[in-house]
Design a protein around this motif. Structure first.
Motif: not given
Length: 289
Positions: A223-227, A251-253
């Motif tokens: 998640i850290t790398v890709e998003m 937490v994401v949009s």
């Protein structure tokens, strides 16, 4: 009073003034011309206007002032300081808009066959006004003060107190307005409550992911790398297996929900994922305060 404190107070008072102006406009432009109702002390003032043609601004001030001073004495000045601002501003704007209507500068929206339109716009307008007032720590007085006192002294729920008083007031209005108008009023009240929630919680909504997996560190790294989103690893212990593991919290949009779900499945198709609504997100990658 230094300039910083003055600016901070102005940032709070100005929106309260704006909110009470919108609320007062909605009452005089949509509610009263179409014989709709409202709850709380405002509902009492509307009833008195329907029954005896007493100006709303006057009864609003007269009914709210004793409640304000009672609240000041019991709850303390800090808790209801901005309530005083709301009460004064609401009375002023009601007086101002009444004068403008009488002078012909504002022509209220009146209908005989499309009350649903009047109730919808009334709900949006009243909800927007109250939502702004509440968001910045103010109230328009009345039932809110009673509810706070009851909650503090008797442990009663504020929501229950407000709802009970609203039911009594709206029920009493059956003596002066048709049943159909009460039903349209309920539409306005529902819409108003939704708009208040929308403004209170924030127009921006996001999603919080809680991911339970044996591969939590790998999911967090991906998640850290890709998003490029911040991720938190929370230590946990399985109640059945008694094995230590980690939960991933992120937490994401809304637009990133599907992408995050796919990333999780690519690492662990059996991961247990919980998705919750999150409102009014502040911080890096979201709205800055």
């Amino acid at each position: 009073m230094n300039s910083t404190k003055t600016f901070a107070i102005t940032k709070t008072v100005a929106p309260i003034l704006l909110g009470t102006a919108i609320y007062a406009f909605g009452l005089l432009y949509f509610i009263i011309p179409n014989q709709l109702m409202e709850g709380g002390v405002t509902g009492i003032t509307i009833l008195l206007n329907y029954a005896f043609q007493i100006p709303i601004f006057l009864t609003t001030l007269i009914l709210n002032l004793p409640l304000f001073f009672l609240g000041w004495k019991i709850l303390g000045g800090k808790q209801i300081a901005y309530t005083g601002v709301g009460i004064g501003a609401l009375s002023f704007f009601l007086w101002l808009f009444e004068r403008m209507i009488k002078s012909g500068w504002i022509v209220p929206f009146t209908t005989q066959n499309d009350f649903i339109l009047a109730s919808l716009y009334a709900g949006v307008t009243l909800g927007a006004g109250l939502g702004i007032v509440f968001r910045f720590g103010g109230t328009t007085g009345g039932v809110d003060i009673i509810a706070r006192i009851c909650g503090r002294n008797f442990g009663w729920s504020m929501g229950q107190v407000i709802l009970s008083i609203d039911i009594i007031i709206i029920g009493a209005s059956l003596l002066y307005i048709p049943r159909e108008q009460i039903l349209y009023t309920l539409v306005a009240v529902f819409i108003s409550s939704r708009v208040i929630d929308f403004i209170q919680e924030g127009a921006y909504a996001a999603k919080a992911f809680t991911i339970i997996s044996d591969h939590a560190p790998e999911i967090a790294d991906l998640i850290t790398v890709e998003m490029d989103r911040g991720v938190t690893l929370i230590p946990a212990i399985g109640a059945y297996s008694k094995q230590a593991k980690h939960m991933v919290y992120c937490v994401v949009s809304r637009q990133e929900i599907r992408r995050l779900s796919q990333l999780v499945k690519s690492v662990d198709p059996r991961a247990f994922v919980i998705i919750n609504d999150v409102h009014d997100v502040h911080g890096e990658g979201f709205r800055e305060t």
